[in-house]
Design a protein around this motif. Structure first.
Motif, PDB file in Angstrom:
ATOM      1  N   ASP A   1       1.228   4.255  -2.873  1.00 29.46           N
ATOM      2  CA  ASP A   1       0.770   5.548  -2.359  1.00 29.46           C
ATOM      3  C   ASP A   1      -0.683   5.505  -1.870  1.00 29.46           C
ATOM      4  O   ASP A   1      -1.370   6.509  -1.838  1.00 29.46           O
ATOM      5  N   PHE A   2      -1.159   4.326  -1.511  1.00 27.49           N
ATOM      6  CA  PHE A   2      -2.491   4.238  -0.886  1.00 27.49           C
ATOM      7  C   PHE A   2      -2.384   4.696   0.557  1.00 27.49           C
ATOM      8  O   PHE A   2      -3.321   5.217   1.140  1.00 27.49           O
TER       9      PHE A   2
ATOM     10  N   ARG B   1       2.351   4.293 -11.544  1.00 25.91           N
ATOM     11  CA  ARG B   1       1.197   3.456 -11.876  1.00 25.91           C
ATOM     12  C   ARG B   1       1.022   3.267 -13.364  1.00 25.91           C
ATOM     13  O   ARG B   1       0.451   2.270 -13.808  1.00 25.91           O
ATOM     14  N   ALA B   2       1.526   4.237 -14.151  1.00 29.12           N
ATOM     15  CA  ALA B   2       1.407   4.098 -15.602  1.00 29.12           C
ATOM     16  C   ALA B   2       2.215   2.893 -16.087  1.00 29.12           C
ATOM     17  O   ALA B   2       1.896   2.298 -17.108  1.00 29.12           O
TER      18      ALA B   2
ATOM     19  N   ARG C   1      -5.384  11.337  -7.016  1.00 25.25           N
ATOM     20  CA  ARG C   1      -6.655  11.330  -6.284  1.00 25.25           C
ATOM     21  C   ARG C   1      -7.550  12.482  -6.723  1.00 25.25           C
ATOM     22  O   ARG C   1      -8.770  12.362  -6.731  1.00 25.25           O
TER      23      ARG C   1
ATOM     24  N   LYS D   1       1.678   8.778 -10.132  1.00 27.03           N
ATOM     25  CA  LYS D   1       0.991   8.567 -11.398  1.00 27.03           C
ATOM     26  C   LYS D   1       1.927   7.929 -12.430  1.00 27.03           C
ATOM     27  O   LYS D   1       1.527   7.040 -13.180  1.00 27.03           O
TER      28      LYS D   1
ATOM     29  N   VAL E   1      -1.170  -3.944 -11.144  1.00 23.37           N
ATOM     30  CA  VAL E   1      -1.382  -4.266  -9.737  1.00 23.37           C
ATOM     31  C   VAL E   1      -2.549  -5.226  -9.554  1.00 23.37           C
ATOM     32  O   VAL E   1      -3.606  -5.064 -10.157  1.00 23.37           O
TER      33      VAL E   1
ATOM     34  N   ASN F   1       0.826  -1.212   0.000  1.00 20.29           N
ATOM     35  CA  ASN F   1       0.000   0.000   0.000  1.00 20.29           C
ATOM     36  C   ASN F   1       0.863   1.266   0.000  1.00 20.29           C
ATOM     37  O   ASN F   1       0.487   2.280  -0.583  1.00 20.29           O
TER      38      ASN F   1
ATOM     39  N   SER G   1      -7.634   3.786 -19.575  1.00 20.11           N
ATOM     40  CA  SER G   1      -6.932   4.522 -18.522  1.00 20.11           C
ATOM     41  C   SER G   1      -5.425   4.510 -18.732  1.00 20.11           C
ATOM     42  O   SER G   1      -4.736   5.474 -18.439  1.00 20.11           O
ATOM     43  N   LYS G   2      -4.910   3.385 -19.246  1.00 21.44           N
ATOM     44  CA  LYS G   2      -3.463   3.272 -19.411  1.00 21.44           C
ATOM     45  C   LYS G   2      -3.022   3.650 -20.811  1.00 21.44           C
ATOM     46  O   LYS G   2      -1.851   3.507 -21.155  1.00 21.44           O
TER      47      LYS G   2
ATOM     48  N   PRO H   1      -3.198   4.836 -13.555  1.00 22.14           N
ATOM     49  CA  PRO H   1      -2.503   6.133 -13.498  1.00 22.14           C
ATOM     50  C   PRO H   1      -3.431   7.341 -13.290  1.00 22.14           C
ATOM     51  O   PRO H   1      -3.657   8.125 -14.208  1.00 22.14           O
ATOM     52  N   TYR H   2      -3.967   7.464 -12.105  1.00 16.61           N
ATOM     53  CA  TYR H   2      -4.769   8.642 -11.764  1.00 16.61           C
ATOM     54  C   TYR H   2      -4.287   9.210 -10.444  1.00 16.61           C
ATOM     55  O   TYR H   2      -3.971   8.450  -9.524  1.00 16.61           O
TER      56      TYR H   2
ATOM     57  N   VAL I   1      -9.611  -0.142 -18.149  1.00 12.91           N
ATOM     58  CA  VAL I   1      -8.177  -0.126 -17.823  1.00 12.91           C
ATOM     59  C   VAL I   1      -7.346   0.190 -19.065  1.00 12.91           C
ATOM     60  O   VAL I   1      -6.381   0.963 -19.008  1.00 12.91           O
TER      61      VAL I   1
END
Lengths: 312, 334
Positions: free
Chosen positions: A51-52, A75-76, B126, A72, A80, A47, A103-104, B123-124, A100
């Motif tokens: 960055d959760f 995550r790109a 918050r 960001k 996960v 987590n 988004s990616k 990739p977002y 997804v």
């Protein structure tokens, strides 16, 4: 460059310390198994990487990016499979995958991805009607979108049947061969043993060991178990006494003509020689290599003892 | 028919692509997902149906029973203004409830169930997540409003009721903004609070307070200051009016009434306990009783009660919850 680098990461939830100064490096291209009992802090570590959750102290980078500054960008390039996730019951598998992909900014085909994880025939059904194992496969497919450089899988085999677990291992190997670093956590040692290059063991928020699977076994090899069967029972006591005299031996127990010897892995010959010298004949012997389970138990117990000493 | 042949589909496809390629719309896929997901919730359809029926009901009644006639100004022909007068007291309390049901679960529910982890491993930031949620759920809120308004128009078109386009469209616009404001309000609380249940309790609680008690707050505060701080009557009315306008419900109502009456002053006077003193001593006008009710002539409205200011107060209920919700959400552990 390291794929994942943790430097003194500490996390406190109120008065509870979940992680205590964890330093960890996962090299690029590695399959890293993150082991530990439930509640050890594995999910907290993941987590934090995503960055959760924000670390109380310490710093970390993933793929060269600071986890808090550039989540960001991380995550790109990361796929996960989170722990304790839930899918969108009202959306179909295809809608999940398309979301997804969009988004990616990837250009994969939802059908191909579904095919890879074995849910192609269910792709147009609502995910709320999927079994737990199918949902797991769907989320795994979502993690594979965009050929990520890093896969973070939190307890990936939970809820999978043996076929699913095998598929998971195959996909992990395939992705690794493509060049992806794989970081996965588990409390099931068999899963880790089967695919990992390197293993880290986390307990009570501390990383207590990090090594290759073979190296770990070696390190905890204080206890290779050697079973020696004597030709007759007369010389048992003498044999036990002779073996106990060896430095490399930690335990000896006798049961009839069978001696069970806990010793260093390279002490086999010394033990056998000692038996012969005591006047007994060896009818049979076998060694039992420690399973990672035992390695794990050895490490964690050792840790507990040290902790007890510190506390005392 | 394929997408290439259907001009509407092609147009929507072009819009989709151009938003997607825009630099500032990283949140766009989230809003689409959000819309697709929420639009399939049966609860929202039940509530929307109720809203649509109640919203269009005045039009039906006016048409078939001519009830609207009594709302028309004396001597004037029956227009949609009569409909708006009838629909306003229905939309003002009902639309916030619909918007809150649409918005309250936006983030808190996903956080509770764990799907937020899937969203945020994509990739977002918050902030983008919040923006996507806001856009997607606002679009859902606009469905019952738009359908309600279109139904009304369809009912009215073949009748003898005249459509006053300007006031009808302004009413439509104000109602849409009103719905979006309460959606944002509920989403802000959903981002800040831990569970969906809490977000719902908090947003419905505040809404009920605004609806039932806020109108007394201004007057009560004015009285209190007058009793204990010796403020004059005019100051007391200032307090009353200003506090009243801070409620999004009052702000929406007074804005729509302003459209119907063509002047902001009369609709503001209705918010005070003494329209005469307000008109003559606060605004320096003259109160005249005409055929259509009290009229305050030659008055000057201070800037804090102007149309622009009231629109600002209404929008505060959109901006403040979203910003505060973002701040809490950004800094919390999931």
């Amino acid at each position: 460059m390291a794929a994942i680098e943790l430097d003194g990461v500490t996390k406190q939830f109120g008065s509870l310390t979940a992680l205590q100064g964890v330093d960890l490096t996962v090299e690029e291209g590695e399959i890293f198994g993150f082991l530990g009992p439930n509640g050890a802090g594995k999910s907290t570590t993941i987590n934090i990487l995503l960055d959760f959750v924000r670390a109380t102290d310490g710093s970390a980078t993933v793929l060269g990016h600071d986890i808090h500054e550039e989540p960001k960008r991380i995550r790109a390039r990361t796929g996960v499979l989170p722990e304790g996730y839930d899918v969108y019951d009202r959306l179909t598998g295809r809608q999940h995958l398309s979301f997804v992909i969009e988004s990616k900014d990837a250009d994969e085909d939802a059908d191909e991805l579904a095919e890879r994880v074995g849910i192609a025939d269910a792709i147009d059904r609502k995910a709320g009607g999927y079994s737990k194992g199918m949902q797991q496969r769907l989320v795994l497919a979502m993690a594979l979108v965009g050929e990520p450089d890093l896969l973070i899988l939190d307890e990936p085999t939970t809820g999978l049947d043996p076929n699913g677990a095998r598929l998971m291992r195959e996909l992990i190997r395939e992705e690794n061969e493509r060049g992806a670093t794989v970081f996965f956590s588990s409390h099931i040692l068999g899963q880790v043993e089967a695919v990992c290059d390197t293993v880290g063991i986390l307990q009570d928020g501390r990383l207590i060991a990090k090594d290759s699977v073979a190296g770990l076994r070696e390190a905890a090899a204080g206890d290779t178990v050697l079973r020696v069967t004597l030709a007759d029972g007369d010389g048992t006591d003498a044999a036990v006494a002779a073996i106990e005299g060896l430095d490399e031996v930690s335990t000896v127990t006798a049961d009839g003509t069978t001696l069970t010897v806990g010793c260093d892995s390279d002490a086999k010959m010394a033990v056998l020689n000692a038996v012969e010298e005591s006047g007994s004949e060896v009818a049979n012997f076998e060694t039992e290599e420690t399973s990672l389970d035992e390695v794990f138990a050895a490490y964690t117990e050792q840790q507990e003892q040290e902790q007890a000493e510190v506390d005392a | 028919m394929s997408a290439e042949q259907n001009p509407i589909k092609r147009f929507l496809g072009d819009v989709d692509t151009s938003i997607k390629n825009s630099e500032f719309a990283d949140w766009y896929p989230i809003s689409k997902k959000e819309f697709r997901d929420t639009v399939r919730s049966p609860w929202i359809w039940v509530l929307s149906f109720i809203f649509i029926v109640l919203f269009a009901l005045p039009a039906l009644l006016g048409l078939y029973f001519n009830i609207g006639q009594q709302f028309a100004e004396a001597g004037a022909s029956l227009t949609t203004d009569a409909y708006v007068r009838f629909a306003l007291p229905i939309a003002a309390p009902l639309l916030p409830a619909v918007a809150i049901v649409i918005g309250y679960a936006a983030i808190a529910r996903e956080s509770e169930r764990g799907s937020l982890k899937i969203l945020l491993s994509l990739p977002y930031t918050r902030g983008e997540l919040l923006a996507g949620k806001f856009v997607g759920r606002s679009a859902i809120t606009l469905i019952p409003v738009t359908v309600g308004l279109l139904t009304t128009l369809l009912v009215i078109l073949p009748s003898e009721i005249e459509i006053a386009w300007e006031s009808f469209l302004l009413f439509a616009l104000a109602t849409m903004v009103y719905g979006v404001v309460f959606t944002a309000f509920a989403i802000g609380l959903s981002a800040a609070l831990k569970t969906a249940r809490r977000a719902m309790a908090a947003s419905l609680g505040i809404y009920v307070y605004l609806q039932v008690f806020w109108s007394n707050l201004g007057a009560g505060l004015g009285n209190l200051l007058s009793d204990h701080a010796n403020i004059g009557e005019v100051t007391q009315l200032h307090v009353e009016l200003f506090v009243s306008l801070l409620s999004p419900i009052a702000a929406y109502r007074t804005l729509v009434q302003e459209v119907l009456q063509g002047t902001p002053i009369r609709s503001r006077l209705l918010l005070t306990s003494s329209p005469q003193v307000t008109c003559e001593e606060m605004l320096g006008g003259t109160l005249e009783v005409t055929q259509t009710g009290a009229e305050c002539t030659n008055a000057a409205l201070p800037p804090q009660y102007s149309t622009v200011a009231v629109i600002g107060y209404l929008l505060l209920w959109l901006v403040v919850p979203l910003v505060a919700g973002y701040y809490v959400f950004e800094n919390k552990d999931l």
